[in-house]
Design a protein around this motif. Structure first.
Motif, mmCIF file in Angstrom:
data_model
loop_
_atom_site.group_PDB
_atom_site.id
_atom_site.type_symbol
_atom_site.label_atom_id
_atom_site.label_comp_id
_atom_site.label_asym_id
_atom_site.label_seq_id
_atom_site.Cartn_x
_atom_site.Cartn_y
_atom_site.Cartn_z
ATOM 1 N N ARG A 240 -23.706 -17.208 -28.943
ATOM 2 C CA ARG A 240 -22.674 -18.134 -29.405
ATOM 3 C C ARG A 240 -21.444 -17.347 -29.816
ATOM 4 O O ARG A 240 -21.510 -16.433 -30.646
ATOM 5 N N ASP A 241 -20.311 -17.712 -29.216
ATOM 6 C CA ASP A 241 -19.076 -16.958 -29.441
ATOM 7 C C ASP A 241 -17.883 -17.894 -29.419
ATOM 8 O O ASP A 241 -17.902 -18.951 -28.773
ATOM 9 N N ASP A 242 -16.823 -17.460 -30.083
ATOM 10 C CA ASP A 242 -15.524 -18.093 -29.923
ATOM 11 C C ASP A 242 -14.981 -17.735 -28.545
ATOM 12 O O ASP A 242 -15.042 -16.576 -28.129
ATOM 13 N N PHE A 243 -14.456 -18.718 -27.834
ATOM 14 C CA PHE A 243 -14.015 -18.499 -26.456
ATOM 15 C C PHE A 243 -12.946 -17.416 -26.368
ATOM 16 O O PHE A 243 -12.997 -16.544 -25.489
ATOM 17 N N ASP A 244 -11.974 -17.431 -27.263
ATOM 18 C CA ASP A 244 -10.932 -16.406 -27.254
ATOM 19 C C ASP A 244 -11.524 -15.014 -27.450
ATOM 20 O O ASP A 244 -11.069 -14.046 -26.826
ATOM 21 N N GLU A 245 -12.520 -14.907 -28.315
ATOM 22 C CA GLU A 245 -13.139 -13.608 -28.555
ATOM 23 C C GLU A 245 -13.885 -13.106 -27.325
ATOM 24 O O GLU A 245 -13.901 -11.903 -27.046
ATOM 25 N N VAL A 246 -14.504 -14.018 -26.582
ATOM 26 C CA VAL A 246 -15.164 -13.635 -25.328
ATOM 27 C C VAL A 246 -14.133 -13.081 -24.346
ATOM 28 O O VAL A 246 -14.337 -12.022 -23.733
ATOM 29 N N LEU A 247 -13.024 -13.773 -24.201
ATOM 30 C CA LEU A 247 -11.994 -13.328 -23.266
ATOM 31 C C LEU A 247 -11.439 -11.971 -23.658
ATOM 32 O O LEU A 247 -11.216 -11.107 -22.796
ATOM 33 N N ASP A 248 -11.228 -11.755 -24.938
ATOM 34 C CA ASP A 248 -10.750 -10.451 -25.397
ATOM 35 C C ASP A 248 -11.789 -9.368 -25.130
ATOM 36 O O ASP A 248 -11.444 -8.243 -24.724
ATOM 37 N N HIS A 249 -13.048 -9.691 -25.339
ATOM 38 C CA HIS A 249 -14.124 -8.706 -25.169
ATOM 39 C C HIS A 249 -14.230 -8.249 -23.718
ATOM 40 O O HIS A 249 -14.516 -7.073 -23.452
ATOM 41 N N LEU A 250 -13.990 -9.160 -22.789
ATOM 42 C CA LEU A 250 -14.121 -8.806 -21.380
ATOM 43 C C LEU A 250 -13.156 -7.702 -20.971
ATOM 44 O O LEU A 250 -13.447 -6.931 -20.051
ATOM 45 N N SER A 251 -12.033 -7.598 -21.654
ATOM 46 C CA SER A 251 -11.064 -6.556 -21.314
ATOM 47 C C SER A 251 -11.539 -5.176 -21.730
ATOM 48 O O SER A 251 -11.010 -4.167 -21.254
ATOM 49 N N SER A 252 -12.546 -5.108 -22.601
ATOM 50 C CA SER A 252 -13.041 -3.813 -23.087
ATOM 51 C C SER A 252 -14.346 -3.395 -22.422
ATOM 52 O O SER A 252 -14.889 -2.335 -22.729
ATOM 53 N N VAL A 253 -14.885 -4.223 -21.523
ATOM 54 C CA VAL A 253 -16.127 -3.924 -20.809
ATOM 55 C C VAL A 253 -15.839 -3.941 -19.315
ATOM 56 O O VAL A 253 -15.275 -4.915 -18.806
ATOM 57 N N HIS A 254 -16.203 -2.873 -18.611
ATOM 58 C CA HIS A 254 -15.951 -2.834 -17.171
ATOM 59 C C HIS A 254 -16.784 -3.911 -16.478
ATOM 60 O O HIS A 254 -17.956 -4.123 -16.825
ATOM 61 N N PRO A 255 -16.213 -4.627 -15.500
ATOM 62 C CA PRO A 255 -16.953 -5.688 -14.813
ATOM 63 C C PRO A 255 -18.293 -5.244 -14.221
ATOM 64 O O PRO A 255 -19.206 -6.064 -14.077
ATOM 65 N N SER A 256 -18.431 -3.966 -13.882
ATOM 66 C CA SER A 256 -19.707 -3.481 -13.355
ATOM 67 C C SER A 256 -20.815 -3.564 -14.393
ATOM 68 O O SER A 256 -21.993 -3.475 -14.058
ATOM 69 N N ARG A 257 -20.448 -3.775 -15.675
ATOM 70 C CA ARG A 257 -21.427 -3.838 -16.754
ATOM 71 C C ARG A 257 -21.671 -5.261 -17.245
ATOM 72 O O ARG A 257 -22.465 -5.465 -18.169
ATOM 73 N N TYR A 258 -20.986 -6.239 -16.673
ATOM 74 C CA TYR A 258 -21.165 -7.621 -17.142
ATOM 75 C C TYR A 258 -22.614 -8.084 -16.990
ATOM 76 O O TYR A 258 -23.150 -8.770 -17.866
ATOM 77 N N SER A 259 -23.229 -7.737 -15.876
ATOM 78 C CA SER A 259 -24.614 -8.164 -15.654
ATOM 79 C C SER A 259 -25.530 -7.591 -16.726
ATOM 80 O O SER A 259 -26.375 -8.305 -17.293
ATOM 81 N N ARG A 260 -25.373 -6.301 -17.023
ATOM 82 C CA ARG A 260 -26.189 -5.675 -18.071
ATOM 83 C C ARG A 260 -25.888 -6.304 -19.436
ATOM 84 O O ARG A 260 -26.793 -6.445 -20.267
ATOM 85 N N MET A 261 -24.649 -6.676 -19.671
ATOM 86 C CA MET A 261 -24.261 -7.292 -20.935
ATOM 87 C C MET A 261 -24.971 -8.628 -21.153
ATOM 88 O O MET A 261 -25.222 -9.038 -22.294
#
Length: 339
Positions: A240-261
């Motif tokens: 459970r997250d605030d939508f804006d915080e999710v969007l900000d977080h994505l900029s600090s994680v490389h897309p190749s790691r989204y699946s692992r996240m």
């Protein structure tokens, strides 16, 4: 019923060693047990069963490596690729995963973006050398977003097919039209044509199965409604997250790691969803939703309805097909129709 573990996606920052990346190139959990037999073609769309049958035959072909082929120096015919072209939700990824499961190994399965991320992590030569060891390379969601990708992927596909690697790709765009509306495609026509020459095209017609009876996402709920979803679910782990915080977080994680996240998460609850007004942010969000769809993570939200996350200009612009696919998948995940 035990209470789920409530976590914040924004607190996850996975690390993946470059040498471990290629081990993760397998069909995601959503397609872990599909087959050609489990594909259900629409009887009103004969191209669906035709594509399944031709792809099944393709996976059963074997490379010619006997004495005569070596004596006469002929290149293996199996290097020619299959390109599944069709709209959203006609089962292209299902068929791609079925091909991976049916084919002799080693084989890889990943999205176009995941392959470009692999090249970025390993370097072109090492990535090519590792992929050249494969008997089959499956590429989902094939699309070119910039001239650099056009040149790089054209070269990679050419060198893999020269090495006898069989390739199957899916996309919503015919090979010769890749990049249209995105950049000056005419300036890279030679590369695009070379890329197109690597594939035999199988067109799959039909409507999006995800939207049969569910054309729009459910209406959002309030914060208390999200509390109820968390309390009433049988899921083990809920993010459970605030939508804006999710969007900000994505900029600090490389897309190749989204699946692992996203590992271990069964449900996502987003507070205060709103329209994204930055294209770079929107494209990162698209990559996240793709990986959520791979894992069948259900979504519930407050704020705006999920089909309002992109601006009209985005949906009508150069990345239109990416956004429409994302909206299709958001609807499925929010409606429970992703299976």
């Amino acid at each position: 019923m035990s209470e789920p573990q409530i976590i914040k996606l924004t607190e996850r920052r996975p690390e993946v060693a470059p040498e471990d990346l290629i081990d993760g190139f397998v069909p995601p959990p959503h397609f872990s047990d599909v087959s050609f037999d489990s594909y259900r073609p629409d009887p009103q769309q004969p191209s669906q069963s035709e594509a399944r049958d031709k792809l099944r035959d393709f996976t059963q072909q074997r490379r010619e490596t006997g004495f005569l082929s070596k004596l006469f120096g002929s290149k293996p015919k199996a290097g020619k690729g299959i390109y599944l072209d069709g709209g959203y939700g006609v089962g292209k990824t299902h068929l791609l995963a079925a091909a991976w499961h049916a084919h002799e190994k080693p084989a890889t399965f990943g999205t176009f973006v995941e392959y470009t991320n692999l090249i970025g992590a390993l370097g072109f030569q090492r990535a090519r050398d590792e992929l050249s060891k494969m008997k089959l390379v499956c590429i989902d969601e094939f699309e070119l977003d910039d001239p650099g990708d056009t040149v790089m992927m054209s070269r990679l596909m050419r060198e893999l097919t020269d090495a006898g690697v069989k390739i199957v790709a899916t996309s919503n765009t015919l090979p010769g039209a890749l990049g249209q509306g995105r950049f000056a495609a005419q300036d890279f026509l030679r590369e695009i044509q070379a890329l197109s020459a690597q594939f035999a095209v199988l067109t799959i017609d039909g409507e999006d199965y995800r939207h049969r009876g569910s054309p729009t996402p459910p209406e959002p709920v309030d914060s208390a409604g999200l509390d109820d979803y968390a309390a009433g679910t049988s899921a083990t782990t809920v993010a459970r997250d605030d939508f804006d915080e999710v969007l900000d977080h994505l900029s600090s994680v490389h897309p190749s790691r989204y699946s692992r996240m996203l590992e271990g998460i069964d449900m996502a609850l987003w507070d205060d969803v709103h329209t994204i007004d930055s294209e770079s942010v929107a494209l990162r969000f698209v990559a996240l939703v793709d990986r959520m769809y791979d894992r069948g993570i259900s979504i519930h939200n407050s704020g705006q309805r999920l089909d309002a996350v992109f601006t009209d200009d985005m949906v009508s612009g150069g990345y239109r097909k990416k956004y429409l696919r994302c909206l299709s998948r958001l609807t499925a995940l929010a409606s429970g129709t992703e299976k």
